[in-house]
Design an enzyme around this catalytic site. Structure first.
Site, mmCIF file in Angstrom:
data_model
loop_
_atom_site.group_PDB
_atom_site.id
_atom_site.type_symbol
_atom_site.label_atom_id
_atom_site.label_comp_id
_atom_site.label_asym_id
_atom_site.label_seq_id
_atom_site.Cartn_x
_atom_site.Cartn_y
_atom_site.Cartn_z
ATOM 1 C CB SER A 53 -0.901 0.033 1.231
ATOM 2 O OG SER A 53 -1.604 1.267 1.284
ATOM 3 C CB VAL A 58 8.715 0.324 3.696
ATOM 4 C CG1 VAL A 58 9.656 -0.416 2.751
ATOM 5 C CG2 VAL A 58 9.301 0.338 5.102
ATOM 6 C CB CYS A 59 4.651 1.309 0.190
ATOM 7 S SG CYS A 59 4.317 -0.365 0.776
ATOM 8 C CB ALA A 60 5.926 6.454 0.954
#
Length: 165
Positions: A53, A58-60
Site C-alpha cells: 500500500s 516503506v512503500c512510499a
C-alpha cells in the site's frame, strides 16, 4: 513460497514466475480509471514495482526511490502496483511529486497478484500484494525478479536497475 512480515512467516499465493519466463500481460486500472497493461512484449523495459500500500512508509520510500533513480533510464517504463484505489494513488503521487512512475491499481479484478504470485495469504495483510520488483525486457521476458524476503524492508534497487540495459 513465503516471506516474512515483522519476522512472522507469510505464504504467497498465485503463479510462481522466474527469470526467463514470459511476463504475463495483465490489465490494471490507471488514475483516470482507464485500463493500462503491464507485462508482455512492449518494446521497452518495464520495471514493475509492487507494494502492499502506498499509505505506508516503506512503500512510499520505494516509490520515491524508483521515481528518482529508474525513471531517467532510456527505453524503460516504471510502474508501481498496489491494491490502493486509483484516487488514493493519485493523491499520493501528487503530494509526493511522483511524476515519472505510473501508479496502477489491481483493485478491480485482482489478477496481477495471482498472475505474478505476489498475493499475501494467512497474515494481517492477507489479500494485499507483497513487496516485489520485476523487470521485463522489451520482448516480454522477466530478466529480474525480487520478492523481498521481509515485507517491511526495501528492495535491492541496484539489482533491479542493473537489469535494464
Amino acid at each position: 513460497m513465503s516471506v516474512t512480515f515483522k519476522g512472522n512467516a507469510v505464504d504467497l499465493s498465485g503463479n510462481v514466475l522466474n527469470v526467463g519466463d514470459s511476463a504475463p500481460k495483465v490489465e490494471l486500472v490507471a488514475g483516470d480509471l482507464s485500463i493500462k497493461s503491464v507485462g508482455g512484449a512492449s518494446g521497452k523495459y518495464q520495471i514493475i514495482n509492487v507494494v502492499p500500500s502506498l499509505d505506508t512508509g516503506v512503500c512510499a520510500i520505494q516509490t520515491r526511490t524508483f521515481n528518482q533513480r529508474a525513471a531517467s533510464l532510456p527505453n524503460a517504463e516504471v510502474f508501481v502496483i498496489s491494491l490502493d484505489l486509483p484516487f488514493a494513488q493519485g493523491r499520493f503521487c501528487s503530494t509526493e511529486g511522483i511524476d515519472k512512475v505510473v501508479a496502477l491499481s489491481d483493485f478491480r479484478a485482482k489478477v496481477f497478484g495471482q498472475a505474478y504470485g505476489v498475493v499475501l495469504a494467512g497474515s494481517p495483510l492477507e489479500g494485499l500484494l507483497t513487496r516485489a520488483v520485476f523487470v521485463v525486457d522489451p520482448n516480454g521476458k522477466i530478466v529480474h525478479k525480487e520478492i523481498v524476503s521481509e515485507i517491511t524492508t526495501e528492495p535491492n534497487y541496484d539489482a533491479a536497475l542493473s537489469a535494464v540495459k
